[in-house]
Motif scaffolding. Structure first.
Motif, PDB file in Angstrom:
ATOM      1  N   GLU A   1       0.833  -1.207   0.000  1.00 21.01           N
ATOM      2  CA  GLU A   1       0.000   0.000   0.000  1.00 21.01           C
ATOM      3  C   GLU A   1       0.868   1.258   0.000  1.00 21.01           C
ATOM      4  O   GLU A   1       0.585   2.224  -0.704  1.00 21.01           O
ATOM      5  N   THR A   2       1.941   1.227   0.779  1.00 19.21           N
ATOM      6  CA  THR A   2       2.853   2.375   0.824  1.00 19.21           C
ATOM      7  C   THR A   2       3.538   2.562  -0.527  1.00 19.21           C
ATOM      8  O   THR A   2       3.625   3.681  -1.025  1.00 19.21           O
ATOM      9  N   PHE A   3       4.009   1.472  -1.126  1.00 24.16           N
ATOM     10  CA  PHE A   3       4.621   1.568  -2.447  1.00 24.16           C
ATOM     11  C   PHE A   3       3.629   2.168  -3.433  1.00 24.16           C
ATOM     12  O   PHE A   3       3.971   3.042  -4.217  1.00 24.16           O
ATOM     13  N   HIS A   4       2.404   1.682  -3.403  1.00 23.72           N
ATOM     14  CA  HIS A   4       1.375   2.156  -4.335  1.00 23.72           C
ATOM     15  C   HIS A   4       1.121   3.644  -4.144  1.00 23.72           C
ATOM     16  O   HIS A   4       1.087   4.409  -5.106  1.00 23.72           O
ATOM     17  N   SER A   5       0.956   4.074  -2.915  1.00 24.26           N
ATOM     18  CA  SER A   5       0.643   5.484  -2.673  1.00 24.26           C
ATOM     19  C   SER A   5       1.796   6.387  -3.081  1.00 24.26           C
ATOM     20  O   SER A   5       1.592   7.446  -3.678  1.00 24.26           O
ATOM     21  N   HIS A   6       3.022   5.973  -2.807  1.00 27.18           N
ATOM     22  CA  HIS A   6       4.172   6.790  -3.194  1.00 27.18           C
ATOM     23  C   HIS A   6       4.455   6.703  -4.696  1.00 27.18           C
ATOM     24  O   HIS A   6       4.861   7.688  -5.308  1.00 27.18           O
ATOM     25  N   ALA A   7       4.220   5.544  -5.282  1.00 23.70           N
ATOM     26  CA  ALA A   7       4.460   5.376  -6.715  1.00 23.70           C
ATOM     27  C   ALA A   7       3.557   6.273  -7.548  1.00 23.70           C
ATOM     28  O   ALA A   7       3.939   6.730  -8.617  1.00 23.70           O
ATOM     29  N   PHE A   8       2.373   6.539  -7.037  1.00 27.03           N
ATOM     30  CA  PHE A   8       1.407   7.318  -7.802  1.00 27.03           C
ATOM     31  C   PHE A   8       1.156   8.690  -7.183  1.00 27.03           C
ATOM     32  O   PHE A   8       0.114   9.298  -7.378  1.00 27.03           O
ATOM     33  N   GLY A   9       2.164   9.189  -6.430  1.00 22.27           N
ATOM     34  CA  GLY A   9       2.144  10.560  -5.945  1.00 22.27           C
ATOM     35  C   GLY A   9       1.165  10.859  -4.832  1.00 22.27           C
ATOM     36  O   GLY A   9       0.807  12.011  -4.613  1.00 22.27           O
TER      37      GLY A   9
END
Length: 112
Positions: free
Chosen positions: A41-49
């Motif tokens: 979830e953290t990767f996803h949120s940071h990956a997409f700004g």
């Protein structure tokens, strides 16, 4: 974004890839699964700004983690592979890869 934004399915795919990577086994053995469960979830949120963590928080979170360049690259690559499985576009995967690699110095900075 991807055809399937279900974090649970994405997380399952990501952890399947990570747990199947023999080079990450030592890293995983040293940390409780609860501690890393938030990574997809953290990767996803940071990956997409959409990330909520500051640079200092990211550095602090990784301060006592024995992670090297290979570990970092493998985790990011497994995440991008999971995005692929869930139908994310090439553009989204490229964006995710670029954004996440931008955190590398923060994650590895405390290891020097």
């Amino acid at each position: 974004m991807g055809k399937n934004n279900d974090y649970q399915a994405l997380s399952k795919e990501f952890f399947s890839k990570v747990q199947g990577d023999p080079k990450l086994q030592e890293l995983l053995q040293n940390y409780a699964q609860e501690r890393i469960q938030h990574h997809p979830e953290t990767f996803h949120s940071h990956a997409f700004g959409e990330g909520n963590y500051s640079s200092e928080q990211i550095k602090e979170a990784h301060k006592n983690v024995t992670i090297d360049d290979h570990h970092f690259e493998s985790m990011v690559d497994h995440f991008v592979q999971a995005l692929n499985v869930h139908g994310y576009s090439d553009e989204d995967k490229k964006k995710a890869l670029e954004m996440l690699k931008g955190y590398k110095d923060m994650v590895l900075s405390e290891q020097l």
